[in-house]
Design an enzyme around this catalytic site. Structure first.
Site, PDB file in Angstrom:
ATOM      1  N   HIS A 139       0.839  -1.204   0.000  1.00  0.00           N
ATOM      2  CA  HIS A 139       0.000   0.000   0.000  1.00  0.00           C
ATOM      3  C   HIS A 139       0.878   1.259   0.000  1.00  0.00           C
ATOM      4  O   HIS A 139       0.744   2.130  -0.869  1.00  0.00           O
ATOM      5  CB  HIS A 139      -0.909  -0.020   1.237  1.00  0.00           C
ATOM      6  CG  HIS A 139      -1.796   1.185   1.363  1.00  0.00           C
ATOM      7  ND1 HIS A 139      -3.133   1.162   1.021  1.00  0.00           N
ATOM      8  CD2 HIS A 139      -1.551   2.454   1.775  1.00  0.00           C
ATOM      9  CE1 HIS A 139      -3.656   2.355   1.223  1.00  0.00           C
ATOM     10  NE2 HIS A 139      -2.715   3.159   1.687  1.00  0.00           N
ATOM     11  N   GLU A 140       1.770   1.348   0.968  1.00  0.00           N
ATOM     12  CA  GLU A 140       2.596   2.552   1.080  1.00  0.00           C
ATOM     13  C   GLU A 140       3.550   2.675  -0.099  1.00  0.00           C
ATOM     14  O   GLU A 140       3.877   3.779  -0.536  1.00  0.00           O
ATOM     15  CB  GLU A 140       3.361   2.568   2.406  1.00  0.00           C
ATOM     16  CG  GLU A 140       2.473   2.598   3.645  1.00  0.00           C
ATOM     17  CD  GLU A 140       1.424   3.706   3.645  1.00  0.00           C
ATOM     18  OE1 GLU A 140       1.656   4.758   3.013  1.00  0.00           O
ATOM     19  OE2 GLU A 140       0.363   3.524   4.273  1.00  0.00           O
ATOM     20  N   HIS A 142       1.755   4.429  -2.816  1.00  0.00           N
ATOM     21  CA  HIS A 142       1.843   5.881  -2.626  1.00  0.00           C
ATOM     22  C   HIS A 142       3.237   6.359  -3.040  1.00  0.00           C
ATOM     23  O   HIS A 142       3.392   7.423  -3.644  1.00  0.00           O
ATOM     24  CB  HIS A 142       1.656   6.248  -1.152  1.00  0.00           C
ATOM     25  CG  HIS A 142       0.236   6.213  -0.657  1.00  0.00           C
ATOM     26  ND1 HIS A 142      -0.794   6.857  -1.294  1.00  0.00           N
ATOM     27  CD2 HIS A 142      -0.322   5.631   0.450  1.00  0.00           C
ATOM     28  CE1 HIS A 142      -1.919   6.681  -0.602  1.00  0.00           C
ATOM     29  NE2 HIS A 142      -1.661   5.934   0.456  1.00  0.00           N
ATOM     30  N   HIS A 166       3.535   6.856  -6.619  1.00  0.00           N
ATOM     31  CA  HIS A 166       2.786   8.053  -7.011  1.00  0.00           C
ATOM     32  C   HIS A 166       3.690   9.289  -6.879  1.00  0.00           C
ATOM     33  O   HIS A 166       3.622  10.215  -7.692  1.00  0.00           O
ATOM     34  CB  HIS A 166       1.552   8.185  -6.105  1.00  0.00           C
ATOM     35  CG  HIS A 166       0.442   9.027  -6.659  1.00  0.00           C
ATOM     36  ND1 HIS A 166      -0.638   9.394  -5.905  1.00  0.00           N
ATOM     37  CD2 HIS A 166       0.237   9.581  -7.868  1.00  0.00           C
ATOM     38  CE1 HIS A 166      -1.452  10.143  -6.640  1.00  0.00           C
ATOM     39  NE2 HIS A 166      -0.944  10.269  -7.835  1.00  0.00           N
TER      40      HIS A 166
HETATM   41 ZN   LIG Z   1      -2.942   5.204   1.958  1.00  0.00          ZN
END
Ligand SMILES: [Zn+2]
Length: 694
Positions: A482-483, A486, A489
């Site tokens: 998940h991280e 990010h 991104h």
């Molecule tokens: Zn998040």
């Protein structure tokens, strides 16, 4: 312990030359901050200098004698404040991941100062007059420049630029006070988390704990104290403790402490702070012409209105409640089958859920972990990025680090071009706030030179005993993916203007890159390659892999209820508490939960007094629904790869990079998603993913 003397931010620095923040660009590898030579006493003079420099830049832009245009006003604003960005990004990264009483004292002084500074810019009438006078048609701005102008006007308007002078004064006061309250909220929470340990002395107290958890509680005890094993309030310790401990009394004590963070009376109690925060947010929203803070907040999101967000939460709530009731029945039956006659309580749920999972899916958390060593999961996340986007990661030594645990990787594109630097900070410590997050020490942009990003992922994994590799649970591995989503991104951002860089997108769109990335971890193809036994290197046995994936929707009634309840309470608080002073937070929460028929055996994932997402800053306020909103997108987005018949389908990955991971805020969220997928998503893939479809 706290230090109560607030530093004087206006004091001139006597030793500017020695201050690492005074040096301009740092002559360090990758231009990393020279962490080893930055000391707490450097921040106050550095902030003072940087604020002064930024004020001078703003005064020059606002007072420019030439007619306003994009270049001399909007672009000039984008170029200004670099010294401030530099000191603030170091400071706020470190107060999150390695704070101290000195840094906390500076933070309490700096947060309101920065809020005042920001208000002075957005409420500056000359500047607003110039911005409002720019005509995008007449200037022939390109698409990105038009977007920057549009976002700048929106940002100023939402900060109160359009208001009458008295209202502006009040808006600025509110912003300053909210900054103080949010800072205090976060510091109180950390104090409560560090203020509790559950000692486990002797075999009886360790009953039921598998070897990895005995090791982890022993490692936690090593950091001070006289006990052989302790449970702290770190999620990575307390959740497995609630799963495995067969001591119902100890589970109850640990659970009570965990769910009472921020609500223990005394100086660190967050309830008064919440009442004031909610009232001030409502007042600000009214001044800006909105019915409530939620209306104000949602107006600038993909959902666009509280009704749209609540409609999604309700769509999920009903089937989640039904699922949770079925799950509870099965857990209660398990209690009875053990010859016990108590009614299942909240501190029992995880324990019996694990037993049921073992019975129904023949799946044991302790059996999975040896196949998920931290190193293997990091490599899996990197390899996925290589296969999707062609990225290459090479670990680098001899770079400045703010803590010895921090690791650094140089990131390159398929053609060898430099992408940026990725930092990983994986282990829990008492100076780190709880949770997991991505942040930037430097964001990508091209306005001030070809600036490459420095991105950090911060986790709270329980460290293995010395000399042993750290083994993750499947949930931990998902958090890492998940991280890292990010992180990509931020790393892949390909924009010119800082305002649009990386994760600077609508809050209910920002969880798309992160949650979408989790899907790859759940693919057999990825697990077969990367889930390998930490000792033997053997891949996870195929039967275990099948059972792991088959159990994916197990206990999703519980997970959906605990999350959605938090999101509904967040939205309800920010919709209805329209400025009444003296809000009784626990009573409000209890009432909101009663109205949605919250099962007593499940607690909110974050109760209000420790709901840092929505109270230690504005980030997710009236925005906790964002995870579910983004999940509608990620469930639908991953289907694009399924439909293409290849989870690494090159053209789909290329579109994903162009319109999502690399696009920052170049486009409105709906437009960006439609550009990637050809249409907007529907809710069905989400319900299917969570096992909630009818
Ligand atoms: Zn998040």
């Amino acid at each position: 312990m706290t230090v109560d003397t607030a530093p004087d931010l206006n004091a001139a620095s006597a030793a500017t030359e020695a201050n690492p923040f005074a040096a301009g660009d740092w002559a360090t590898p990758f231009g990393l901050p020279p962490f080893e030579s930055i000391r707490p006493e450097h921040y106050v003079p550095a902030f003072a200098e940087a604020l002064k420099a930024h004020e001078a830049e703003i005064a020059q832009i606002a007072g420019n004698a030439e007619a306003p245009d994009f270049e001399n006003t909007v672009a000039a604003l984008e170029r200004a404040g670099q010294a401030l960005d530099r000191v603030a990004s170091v400071f706020f990264n470190l107060t999150g991941s390695t704070t101290s009483p000195e840094l906390q004292a500076i933070e309490r002084a700096v947060a309101p100062q920065l809020a005042r500074h920001s208000s002075a810019i957005t409420l500056n009438p000359q500047l607003w007059a110039r911005l409002s006078a720019i005509d995008p048609e007449a200037e022939g701005l390109n698409a990105e420049q038009q977007r920057v102008l549009d976002r700048t006007l929106t940002r100023f308007r939402r900060a109160g630029a359009d208001l009458a002078p008295e209202a502006k004064t009040r808006i600025a006061e509110i912003a300053t006070r909210l900054a103080e309250l949010g800072t205090q909220f976060g510091q109180n929470l950390l104090a409560d988390e560090n203020g509790f340990i559950l000692p486990l002395d002797g075999e009886e107290d360790l009953a039921g704990l598998p070897p990895f958890l005995r090791d982890a509680t022993a490692a936690a005890a090593e950091r001070g104290g006289t006990h052989s094993h302790v449970v702290t309030l770190s999620r990575s310790l307390i959740e497995p403790f609630l799963v495995f401990s067969t001591r119902r009394d100890l589970r109850a004590r640990a659970y009570e402490a965990w769910t009472r963070r921020g609500e223990n009376g005394g100086e660190t109690d967050n309830r008064r702070l919440i009442a004031e925060i909610v009232a001030l947010r409502a007042e600000r929203a009214r001044l800006l012409g909105y019915d409530s803070f939620a209306h104000f907040r949602l107006d600038d999101t993909m959902a666009a209105s509280p009704d749209a967000a609540m409609a999604l939460l309700r769509d999920v709530w009903a089937p989640a409640l039904r699922r949770a009731a079925e799950e509870r029945e099965r857990l209660q039956a398990l209690v009875r089958a053990e010859g016990q006659d108590f009614a299942l309580e909240a501190h029992d749920w995880r324990h019996y859920a694990e037993k049921l999972r073992r019975a129904e899916h023949d799946l044991d958390e302790a059996e999975i972990k040896p196949y998920l060593p931290l190193e293997g999961v990091i490599q899996a996340a990197f390899d996925t990025a290589s296969r999707l986007f062609g990225l290459r990661f090479e670990e680098v030594a001899d770079v400045p680090r703010y803590h010895p645990d921090v690791r650094a990787w140089q990131v390159q594109d398929a053609d060898g071009a430099e992408i940026g630097l990725f930092l990983g900070d994986y282990f829990a410590r008492s100076s780190k706030r709880s949770g997991a997050w991505m942040s930037a020490f430097r964001s990508q942009e091209r306005l001030n030179g070809d600036i490459k990003p420095i991105i950090v992922n911060v986790m709270n994994f329980a460290r293995a005993p010395r000399g042993e590799p750290t083994l993750l649970s499947f949930d931990d591995a998902r958090t890492l993916f998940h991280e890292f989503g990010h992180g990509l991104h931020g790393l892949l951002s390909d924009v010119t203007y800082p305002l649009l860089s990386g994760t600077a997108v609508s809050r209910d769109f920002v969880e798309l890159p992160s949650q979408l990335y989790e899907h790859w971890l759940e693919q057999p193809e990825v697990l077969r390659q990367h889930a390998r036994h930490y000792r033997t290197g053997e891949p996870m046995p195929e039967a275990l892999l099948k059972r792991l994936l088959a159990a994916r929707t197990f206990n999703q009634g519980f997970a959906t209820v605990e999350y959605t309840a938090s999101a509904i309470v967040d939205m309800t608080l920010h919709l209805s508490a329209a400025g009444e002073d003296g809000l009784d937070v626990p009573a409000f929460e209890a009432d909101a939960l009663k109205r949605i028929a919250m099962p007593t055996e499940i607690a909110m994932r974050h109760r209000s007094p420790h709901f840092a997402h929505i109270f230690s800053g504005d980030g997710y306020a009236a925005g906790y629904y964002s995870y579910l909103w983004s999940e509608v997108l990620d469930a639908d987005a991953f289907d694009a790869f399924r439909e293409a018949g290849d989870i690494f389908h090159p053209e789909t990955a290329q579109r994903l990079r162009r319109f999502v991971y690399g696009a920052g805020n170049l486009r409105d969220a709906r437009e960006a998603y439609t550009a990637f997928r050809g249409r907007l998503p529907s809710i069905e893939p989400l319900l299917k993913k969570r096992g909630l479809a009818a």
